[in-house]
Write a protein that holds these residues in place. Structure first.
Motif, short mmCIF file in Angstrom:
data_model
loop_
_atom_site.label_atom_id
_atom_site.label_comp_id
_atom_site.label_asym_id
_atom_site.label_seq_id
_atom_site.Cartn_x
_atom_site.Cartn_y
_atom_site.Cartn_z
N LYS A 17 3.38 6.92 95.27
CA LYS A 17 4.53 7.69 95.71
C LYS A 17 5.07 7.10 97.01
O LYS A 17 4.35 6.43 97.75
CB LYS A 17 4.15 9.16 95.97
CG LYS A 17 3.62 9.92 94.77
CD LYS A 17 3.26 11.35 95.16
CE LYS A 17 2.68 12.11 93.98
NZ LYS A 17 2.34 13.51 94.36
N THR A 18 6.33 7.37 97.27
CA THR A 18 6.90 7.02 98.56
C THR A 18 6.71 8.20 99.50
O THR A 18 6.18 9.24 99.13
CB THR A 18 8.39 6.69 98.42
OG1 THR A 18 9.08 7.87 97.97
CG2 THR A 18 8.63 5.57 97.43
N ASN A 20 8.77 10.29 100.55
CA ASN A 20 9.47 11.52 100.12
C ASN A 20 9.03 11.96 98.72
O ASN A 20 9.74 12.70 98.04
CB ASN A 20 10.98 11.32 100.16
CG ASN A 20 11.46 10.25 99.20
OD1 ASN A 20 10.64 9.56 98.57
ND2 ASN A 20 12.76 10.10 99.08
N TRP A 22 8.85 10.31 95.99
CA TRP A 22 9.50 9.66 94.86
C TRP A 22 8.45 8.90 94.05
O TRP A 22 7.66 8.14 94.60
CB TRP A 22 10.58 8.70 95.37
CG TRP A 22 11.29 7.98 94.25
CD1 TRP A 22 11.06 6.71 93.83
CD2 TRP A 22 12.34 8.49 93.44
NE1 TRP A 22 11.91 6.39 92.79
CE2 TRP A 22 12.70 7.47 92.53
CE3 TRP A 22 13.01 9.72 93.38
CZ2 TRP A 22 13.71 7.64 91.57
CZ3 TRP A 22 14.01 9.88 92.43
CH2 TRP A 22 14.36 8.86 91.55
N GLN A 23 8.45 9.10 92.74
CA GLN A 23 7.42 8.51 91.89
C GLN A 23 7.99 7.49 90.90
O GLN A 23 7.30 7.11 89.95
CB GLN A 23 6.70 9.61 91.11
CG GLN A 23 5.98 10.61 92.00
CD GLN A 23 5.28 11.69 91.19
OE1 GLN A 23 4.68 11.40 90.16
NE2 GLN A 23 5.36 12.92 91.65
N THR A 28 10.26 10.76 87.47
CA THR A 28 11.29 11.65 87.99
C THR A 28 12.18 12.21 86.88
O THR A 28 12.53 13.39 86.88
CB THR A 28 12.16 10.92 89.02
OG1 THR A 28 11.32 10.45 90.09
CG2 THR A 28 13.24 11.84 89.59
N ASN A 48 16.16 5.79 93.14
CA ASN A 48 16.35 6.52 94.40
C ASN A 48 17.10 5.66 95.42
O ASN A 48 16.83 5.71 96.61
CB ASN A 48 14.99 6.95 94.97
CG ASN A 48 15.11 8.05 96.01
OD1 ASN A 48 16.06 8.83 95.98
ND2 ASN A 48 14.17 8.11 96.93
N GLU A 190 21.28 9.95 89.35
CA GLU A 190 21.16 9.95 90.81
C GLU A 190 22.50 10.20 91.49
O GLU A 190 22.58 10.91 92.50
CB GLU A 190 20.55 8.64 91.29
CG GLU A 190 19.09 8.47 90.91
CD GLU A 190 18.52 7.13 91.35
OE1 GLU A 190 19.12 6.48 92.23
OE2 GLU A 190 17.46 6.73 90.83
#
Length: 370
Positions: A17-18, A20, A22-23, A28, A48, A190
């Motif tokens: 993950k990042t 934030n 984000w996967q 997502t 993202n 997005e």
């Protein structure tokens, strides 16, 4: 044919993950993608990417028009191709593939090589000799792909890899692979997630025409699910020397400095025509000079360094700016990072590199204008 596959360990205890959380695209947007619990997710946390307001461009249009750049040059390998490749490689892995193959003007080769090697698969890349930007070629080589340059153009390379995939144990991962467009449609998700609705116009460079088809698929799916209430006019822009959709016929010898869209016989022809008709959109051409002008504006006034082909979307918008409705919201897709093609940046910059300056404070200050 025996393939030598490097050892790999894909038994990760958790998904990366990042900061934030984000996967990556598959996790997502899993409910919108053709994946199951049996699908091994091959990801570099792509997606993202930012939707950046283009103030200088919007000022040129005036009339309350808002302009944004969807900057997909910030994906892991530096282009939008990562979106499609996470899906294509994940599904190829699920189906037991040991090797993948693609034809490329550069960005596809980099993405295919990176994701294939992460999956423990071999990557073969066929490129048109002399027509791939240095940064892209460097990526494919360092990622470990087998790169083969042929005496021909992209369309010739695509013909070869299609036949190779039919005859040999390699999976084709060009945009004719349906999983590629499934991944690439997430860019539209997005855009809506940030804006709250679809834009009025989407301006996009067109080469093989997979991305314009994928964006439209994404917007339509999001509207069906109630995530947005409208659909954009899809405005596709091609380089004038490589504009089969504008001329209505294939171009046998396409020419443009925007090598990423130097394609004369797009593989997704019928899909792109259907998108144009369904959205009330258009295909238009821009000259290399217009592309370079937009390329410089984006860098020197907006602080965004994209590759020349990406700038075709902004060049096109500026060319038809008087037709944009008042107060419209426009998104320009920037498909690749400027570092993909450093030679073009140096060659076409109006800035002079000041060399041969003595190692002296006063001399340096003089050159600086003090």
């Amino acid at each position: 044919m025996t393939l030598s596959i490097p050892p790999t360990n894909l038994s990760y205890p958790t998904i990366a993950k990042t900061a934030n959380n984000w996967q990556g695209l598959i996790e997502t947007y899993r409910s919108y993608l053709p994946v199951s619990e049996a699908t091994p997710v091959i990801s570099l946390l792509e997606g993202n990417t930012p939707l950046i307001p283009l103030v200088a461009i919007a000022n040129r249009l005036g009339r309350g028009v808002k302009v944004y750049a969807k900057y997909d040059g910030l994906n892991p390998t530096g282009s939008f191709k990562d979106r499609g490749m996470t899906m294509a490689i994940s599904k190829a892995k699920e189906e037991g593939a040991k090797a993948v193959i693609c034809a490329s003007t550069g960005n596809t080769s980099a993405a295919a090589a990176a994701y294939a090697r992460r999956a423990g698969m071999k990557a073969f890349v066929i490129i048109p000799d002399g027509y791939v930007a240095l940064g892209k070629l460097a990526q494919a080589l360092l990622y470990g792909a087998e790169v083969i340059a042929i005496d021909g153009n992209f369309d010739d390379a695509l013909n070869i890899v299609r036949e190779m995939a039919e005859r040999y144990p390699v999976t084709l991962v060009n945009s004719v692979n349906p999983y590629r467009l499934q991944g690439q449609k997430t860019a539209a998700f997005e855009v809506v997630d940030v804006l709250g609705n679809a834009p009025d116009w989407l301006c996009i460079p067109v080469g093989n025409a997979g991305n314009i088809s994928a964006y439209w698929m994404g917007f339509c799916e999001y509207r069906t699910s109630g995530k947005c209430s409208s659909l954009p006019k899809m405005m596709g822009f091609q380089a004038a020397g490589s504009a089969p959709f504008v001329s209505g016929t294939k171009v046998d010898n396409p020419e443009t400095l925007a090598t990423a869209i130097r394609i004369g016989n797009p593989a997704n022809w019928s899909k792109a025509i259907a998108v144009k008709e369904a959205s009330g959109g258009e295909f238009n051409s821009v000259t290399d000079e217009e592309i370079l002008a937009a390329y410089r504006i984006l860098a020197s006034e907006e602080g965004i360094f994209c590759e020349p082909a990406s700038a075709a979307s902004v060049a096109g918008l500026l060319k038809v700016k008087n037709r944009v409705p008042n107060d419209a919201t426009v998104v320009c897709v920037l498909t690749g990072n400027g570092l993909k093609d450093p030679s073009s940046a140096v060659e076409h910059s109006f800035n002079e590199l000041k060399q041969g300056i003595p190692n002296d404070l006063a001399k340096v200050a003089e050159v600086m204008g003090f």
